[in-house]
Structures are given as structure tokens and as C-alpha cells.
Design a protein around this motif. Structure first.
Motif, short mmCIF file in Angstrom:
data_model
loop_
_atom_site.label_atom_id
_atom_site.label_comp_id
_atom_site.label_asym_id
_atom_site.label_seq_id
_atom_site.Cartn_x
_atom_site.Cartn_y
_atom_site.Cartn_z
N ASP A 69 -72.38 -79.11 7.46
CA ASP A 69 -71.97 -78.14 8.47
C ASP A 69 -72.02 -78.74 9.87
O ASP A 69 -71.16 -78.45 10.72
N SER A 70 -73.01 -79.56 10.13
CA SER A 70 -73.14 -80.19 11.45
C SER A 70 -71.97 -81.13 11.72
O SER A 70 -71.42 -81.15 12.83
N ILE A 71 -71.58 -81.91 10.73
CA ILE A 71 -70.47 -82.84 10.91
C ILE A 71 -69.17 -82.10 11.16
O ILE A 71 -68.37 -82.48 12.02
N GLN B 58 -68.69 -87.39 12.30
CA GLN B 58 -70.05 -87.96 12.26
C GLN B 58 -70.37 -88.60 13.61
O GLN B 58 -69.65 -89.46 14.08
N LYS B 59 -71.47 -88.17 14.22
CA LYS B 59 -71.83 -88.67 15.54
C LYS B 59 -72.84 -89.81 15.49
O LYS B 59 -72.83 -90.71 16.33
N PHE C 76 -66.19 -92.37 7.70
CA PHE C 76 -67.60 -92.74 7.67
C PHE C 76 -67.86 -93.71 8.82
O PHE C 76 -67.33 -94.83 8.82
N VAL C 77 -68.65 -93.29 9.79
CA VAL C 77 -68.93 -94.11 10.97
C VAL C 77 -70.15 -94.99 10.68
O VAL C 77 -71.20 -94.49 10.29
N ALA C 78 -69.99 -96.29 10.87
CA ALA C 78 -71.07 -97.21 10.51
C ALA C 78 -71.17 -98.35 11.51
O ALA C 78 -70.18 -98.76 12.12
N GLN C 79 -72.38 -98.82 11.65
CA GLN C 79 -72.68 -99.98 12.49
C GLN C 79 -73.02 -101.14 11.57
O GLN C 79 -73.85 -101.01 10.67
N VAL C 80 -72.40 -102.26 11.77
CA VAL C 80 -72.58 -103.42 10.90
C VAL C 80 -73.77 -104.24 11.38
O VAL C 80 -73.90 -104.54 12.57
#
Length: 360
Positions: A104-106, A112-113, A154-158
Motif C-alpha cells: 500500500d505504501s508503494i 518504491q522510494k 524494482f529500484v536497487a542500488q548496486v
């Protein structure tokens, strides 16, 4: 999609650029000076331009030296990202219900924050990355893509991490998560002890900055067999402090045999209660029965329990023999007369199914 170097440097220099933009425009052209004279600039504009030039050189030097590191965030298809098995959280236990708040937040935030942390993998034709931290975020985005939000990313940091560093990073994140159970963490630590620390408990405690005694208890609880865990309504009910004496009791072979037998009976009882729509046997009652099993029937003589939705036991069957059935009604359970009548009926039905009813 990664942020470009140009955008990144623009952020670093935003303050200097703002100062330059705020500087007043040059005054109207004055009469041409003599060829020998230097053109004069307003003092504030000259100072601002000098600061901007120095700021640009400083920012470039910081990037080149490695003092400032560019963080790359990617927008990924979660289907191309697998879950790293070294994480404590059990992905198979995630479902819409227990991730509903995050889902629900997303949706409310239109994406996605908070980025997950992933690392690149090789040799897997089906996946390009694996999740080190952010398992619930991966599940939430995957669920949304399958339910009316196909464009959700999908937000991701490598990050470049070896397995031990990945484990420490995941552990730090999970410590702040209340939805990671004690048992999940305990088993994760037990696996990491072998995989990353060569079974050296002291070294592992130092690396994780944890108490060696506390870590030792976690490893001990991790050794409780699945057959015993199944006696509880949920693995999340297995808490460190009360479960540690149970783990110790299982070291005795004779006691372990009695505990396993009681665990099987409890597992059947829990399944029957789920099937009939009744509340499960409370974790405290399960633990008490398991710990008392080695002492024999007198200490572990409750053959059936019926609990209120609050988890408090309202009725229990103490014994069954040729003379009859002994039943205890528990005070303070909050059960009404109708509750107790239903509990008694359920108890008799259960005894009949087990071949211990009054008609035998």
C-alpha cells in the motif's frame, strides 16, 4: 536506468551554480577604456565567478580521488533479480497479507522510494542481480506487477560485496526489522557461522559486534529440529529466551525422544484446530508441554486443549482411561458457557478420532 555522470556532478555543484545564477547582471557598458587598462568587473560578480571556478575544480578533484563516490541506482525487472540465499528472511513465507502495508505504501507513493541493495551475478541466464537487502521490497514490486501495476520497477542500488560483507549488511538491516523472527535470525547465524567464519564463534561475534554469549544461544536455538518447531502454530512463536531451555533439553537423547513424541501429538492437534477454525494452542502452552514431556504423563498429561481467540486455554483434557475422561475448565480464560460447551464437544470429537473416546 543509471544516473549519468553529468547529472551527478550537477548535484555536487548545485550550490555554486545557484550562487552564479543569483549574481546581478553586469551594468550597462561604460565608455571603452584605454588599451592599457584591464576591464573591471563588479566586485561581487568577480568573487562569485572565482568561487564557482574553484568549486568546479574541487568537485572534479573529489570525484577523481574517490573521496566522493557516485551511487548508481537502477530500475529493474524483479523477475531478473533473484534472492540471495544468505539472507535471514524466508522469501517463501512472504505473502500479500504480511507485506500488505509495504504494498500500500508503494502504491501511495507512486513507486518504491527506498532502494534495495543488490549485487551483479554471472553465469545465471535467468537473472542479472541478486538481492542482498530488500527482500520484502522485491516481493512487493513483483506482486504489484502481477496485480494491475505491470510497469512498476524494482529500484536497487548496486554494491560490490563478497559473501561475508553481504551477510553483515543484510544482518544490520534485519536487526531493525520486527518481522524477522528469532528463529529465522538464529538459523541464518548458524549457516553464516559455517559459511563465513569457519565455525569460530568468537570471530563471528567480533565481526558482527554482538555478545558472544547471546550469539551462542542463537546458534543453540537454531538447532531445534523442524519436527519440534512444527508443534508451534507458527515458527515466529519460537522466541530466543523461552526456546533456549528447550534446545538444551534436546541434548539429552532420552528427553529428546519424549519431546519429539509430544511434538508430533501437538502438531496433529494444531492441524485439527486450524481445520475446525479454532484458535491454535498458545506458544506458552506448547513450550510447557514439550519441556514437561520427559517427566512422563503426570507432568505432560494434557491430551487436548481448547483456547479462546486470545490464546488463553479454556478447557483441557487431562487423562483418558477405562474409568473415563478427566477434563479441566480453566478460570480466567474469558470463555462463556456456550464456548465451554463447544470446547467439550470438540474435545470428545478429537478423542474419538484418536481412538480414545468414551465409546471404545
Amino acid at each position: 536506468m543509471a544516473r549519468t555522470q553529468k547529472d551527478y556532478l550537477a548535484d555536487l555543484l548545485a550550490e555554486e551554480a545557484a550562487a552564479e545564477a543569483a549574481a546581478p547582471a553586469p551594468a550597462a557598458p561604460a565608455p571603452l577604456p584605454s588599451p592599457a587598462a584591464e576591464p573591471e568587473l563588479p566586485p561581487r560578480l568577480a568573487r562569485t565567478r572565482g568561487t564557482t571556478l574553484l568549486g568546479r575544480e574541487s568537485a572534479l578533484a573529489r570525484v577523481a580521488s574517490g573521496e566522493v563516490r557516485q551511487v548508481t541506482q537502477l530500475l529493474l525487472d524483479p523477475a531478473r533479480v533473484r534472492i540471495w540465499p544468505g539472507n535471514a528472511r524466508v522469501y517463501a513465507d512472504l505473502n500479500e497479507e504480511n507485506v500488505r502495508e509495504l504494498i500500500d505504501s508503494i502504491v501511495a507513493e507512486n513507486g518504491q522510494k527506498v532502494p534495495a541493495v543488490v549485487r551483479r551475478i554471472e553465469g545465471d541466464p535467468d537473472h542479472d542481480y541478486e538481492v542482498i537487502a530488500g527482500t520484502r521490497r522485491h516481493f512487493a514490486i513483483s506482486w504489484l506487477r502481477a496485480h494491475s501495476y505491470p510497469d512498476m520497477q524494482f529500484v536497487a542500488q548496486v554494491a560490490q560485496l563478497d559473501d561475508e560483507a553481504a551477510f553483515r549488511l543484510a544482518d544490520l538491516e534485519n536487526r531493525a526489522r520486527k518481522d524477522v523472527s528469532d528463529l529465522e535470525r538464529a538459523r541464518n547465524y548458524a549457516e553464516a557461522l559455517k559459511a563465513h567464519y569457519g565455525n569460530h564463534l568468537t570471530r563471528m561475534a567480533e565481526r558482527l559486534k554482538l555478545s558472544k554469549g547471546w550469539l551462542s544461544k542463537m546458534i543453540k536455538v537454531a538447532g531445534i529440529p523442524d519436527a519440534v518447531i512444527a508443534a508451534f502454530a507458527s515458527p515466529a512463536d519460537v522466541l530466543l529466551k523461552p526456546a533456549y531451555p528447550l534446545a538444551q533439553a534436546l541434548d539429552d537423547k532420552v528427553a529428546a525422544k519424549a519431546i519429539l513424541a509430544e511434538a508430533k501429538a501437538l502438531t496433529r492437534a494444531q492441524a485439527d484446530r486450524r481445520a475446525s477454525g479454532h484458535a491454535p494452542i498458545a506458544a506458552a502452552d506448547v513450550l510447557r508441554r514439550l519441556l514437561s514431556a520427559p517427566s512422563g504423563p503426570k507432568a505432560a498429561d494434557e491430551l487436548y486443549q481448547w483456547a479462546m481467540p486470545s490464546g488463553r486455554t479454556a478447557l483441557s483434557v487431562l487423562s483418558v482411561n477405562r474409568q473415563g475422561v478427566t477434563v479441566r475448565l480453566h478460570a480466567g480464560s474469558g470463555a462463556s458457557r456456550d464456548h465451554l460447551v463447544n470446547a467439550f464437544r470438540d474435545a470428545l470429537d478429537q478423542l474419538e478420532r484418536e481412538g480414545r473416546g468414551l465409546q471404545r
